[in-house]
Each structure stands twice: as structure tokens, then as C-alpha cells.
Design a protein around this motif. Structure first.
Motif, mmCIF file in Angstrom:
data_model
loop_
_atom_site.group_PDB
_atom_site.id
_atom_site.type_symbol
_atom_site.label_atom_id
_atom_site.label_comp_id
_atom_site.label_asym_id
_atom_site.label_seq_id
_atom_site.Cartn_x
_atom_site.Cartn_y
_atom_site.Cartn_z
ATOM 1 N N THR A 116 4.115 -1.032 -3.128
ATOM 2 C CA THR A 116 5.096 -1.184 -4.203
ATOM 3 C C THR A 116 5.112 -0.020 -5.180
ATOM 4 O O THR A 116 6.008 0.060 -6.020
ATOM 5 C CB THR A 116 4.867 -2.499 -4.979
ATOM 6 N N THR A 117 4.139 0.872 -5.085
ATOM 7 C CA THR A 117 4.125 2.041 -5.970
ATOM 8 C C THR A 117 4.426 3.338 -5.229
ATOM 9 O O THR A 117 4.365 4.411 -5.816
ATOM 10 C CB THR A 117 2.762 2.176 -6.688
ATOM 11 N N ALA A 118 4.760 3.253 -3.949
ATOM 12 C CA ALA A 118 5.057 4.454 -3.158
ATOM 13 C C ALA A 118 6.390 5.061 -3.589
ATOM 14 O O ALA A 118 7.292 4.374 -4.052
ATOM 15 C CB ALA A 118 5.098 4.108 -1.672
ATOM 16 N N GLY B 135 8.348 3.918 6.245
ATOM 17 C CA GLY B 135 7.577 2.787 5.749
ATOM 18 C C GLY B 135 7.921 2.562 4.288
ATOM 19 O O GLY B 135 9.084 2.553 3.913
ATOM 20 N N ALA B 136 6.908 2.476 3.443
ATOM 21 C CA ALA B 136 7.154 2.281 2.010
ATOM 22 C C ALA B 136 7.414 3.601 1.305
ATOM 23 O O ALA B 136 7.844 3.624 0.180
ATOM 24 C CB ALA B 136 5.970 1.571 1.374
ATOM 25 N N ALA C 267 -0.972 3.323 -7.788
ATOM 26 C CA ALA C 267 -1.451 2.140 -7.070
ATOM 27 C C ALA C 267 -2.686 1.542 -7.735
ATOM 28 O O ALA C 267 -2.954 0.355 -7.590
ATOM 29 C CB ALA C 267 -1.751 2.486 -5.616
ATOM 30 N N ASN C 268 -3.430 2.342 -8.481
ATOM 31 C CA ASN C 268 -4.611 1.831 -9.174
ATOM 32 C C ASN C 268 -4.235 0.885 -10.313
ATOM 33 O O ASN C 268 -5.013 0.013 -10.672
ATOM 34 C CB ASN C 268 -5.459 2.985 -9.705
ATOM 35 N N ASP C 269 -3.047 1.046 -10.861
ATOM 36 C CA ASP C 269 -2.572 0.167 -11.923
ATOM 37 C C ASP C 269 -1.093 -0.138 -11.695
ATOM 38 O O ASP C 269 -0.233 0.351 -12.421
ATOM 39 C CB ASP C 269 -2.780 0.824 -13.288
ATOM 40 N N VAL D 70 1.197 -7.221 -8.347
ATOM 41 C CA VAL D 70 0.850 -7.159 -6.928
ATOM 42 C C VAL D 70 1.173 -8.493 -6.282
ATOM 43 O O VAL D 70 1.103 -9.544 -6.929
ATOM 44 C CB VAL D 70 -0.638 -6.807 -6.669
ATOM 45 N N TYR D 71 1.551 -8.445 -5.035
ATOM 46 C CA TYR D 71 1.825 -9.648 -4.258
ATOM 47 C C TYR D 71 0.592 -9.955 -3.437
ATOM 48 O O TYR D 71 0.074 -9.097 -2.738
ATOM 49 C CB TYR D 71 3.024 -9.434 -3.343
ATOM 50 N N ASP D 72 0.124 -11.168 -3.514
ATOM 51 C CA ASP D 72 -1.083 -11.548 -2.794
ATOM 52 C C ASP D 72 -0.774 -12.747 -1.910
ATOM 53 O O ASP D 72 0.083 -13.565 -2.232
ATOM 54 C CB ASP D 72 -2.187 -11.900 -3.784
#
Length: 98
Positions: free
Chosen positions: A31-33, A57-58, A66-68, A72-74
Motif C-alpha cells: 500500500t505504500t509502493a 504488481g504494487a 512502509a515502516n510507517d 495496514v490490512y491484516d
């Protein structure tokens, strides 16, 4: 080559957030790509034409973001059971995932 890079990024993210599941780490990466290259232009495929979703891809991984990622989807194992049922997996096959 990307698998090695993504494995390293995933390991760094797991170190920063030990409580996150593999699905949450994958979500943070995807989601952060970036959808465009560093020059702000379309990502190109092997023919040097704008790549479609199947080729990119993404997108390009942004390991710092991506670290913050914010959100996020879990998922948990039980979240996938209805999906497997839709693919006509048998009960015995689904039990292998538990």
C-alpha cells in the motif's frame, strides 16, 4: 532479484514492528509502493512500454514509507476459509491451513 530485496525489507519491518503479522507486513509494503518511477513517469515493462498491473504488481517499493504506512490490512487464517470454499476446496483441504 526483487525477492531478495523484499525479503530484506520484510525482515527490517518485522524488526521494527515485531507484533505485525506477515499479512500486515505485506500490506504495508504494497500500500505504500510507488505507482510511478522516481522521475514520476510510468513504470516500463521489458518492451519499454508502460507496464500494466500484471508487470508492476504494487509498484516500486518504498521501504521508508512502509515502516510507517498509517493503515495496514491484516488477515487471520479464518479469514481465508470462505475464499478457499469458493475455490471448491474440500473440508479436508481447508483443515490443512489451520
Amino acid at each position: 532479484m526483487s525477492c531478495f530485496h523484499l525479503n530484506g525489507i520484510a525482515a527490517l519491518l518485522k524488526n521494527s514492528h515485531p507484533d505485525r503479522s506477515p499479512a500486515a507486513i505485506k500490506s504495508a509494503i504494497m500500500t505504500t509502493a510507488y505507482e510511478f518511477n522516481l522521475q514520476g513517469k510510468a513504470i516500463l515493462d521489458q518492451r519499454l512500454k508502460p507496464a500494466d498491473l500484471f508487470a508492476t504488481g504494487a509498484g516500486y517499493v518504498n521501504h521508508l514509507k512502509a515502516n510507517d504506512p498509517g493503515l495496514v490490512y491484516d488477515i487471520e487464517p479464518n479469514d481465508i476459509v470462505p475464499y478457499l470454499g469458493g475455490l471448491n476446496y474440500t473440508d479436508i483441504q481447508v483443515e490443512l491451513f489451520h
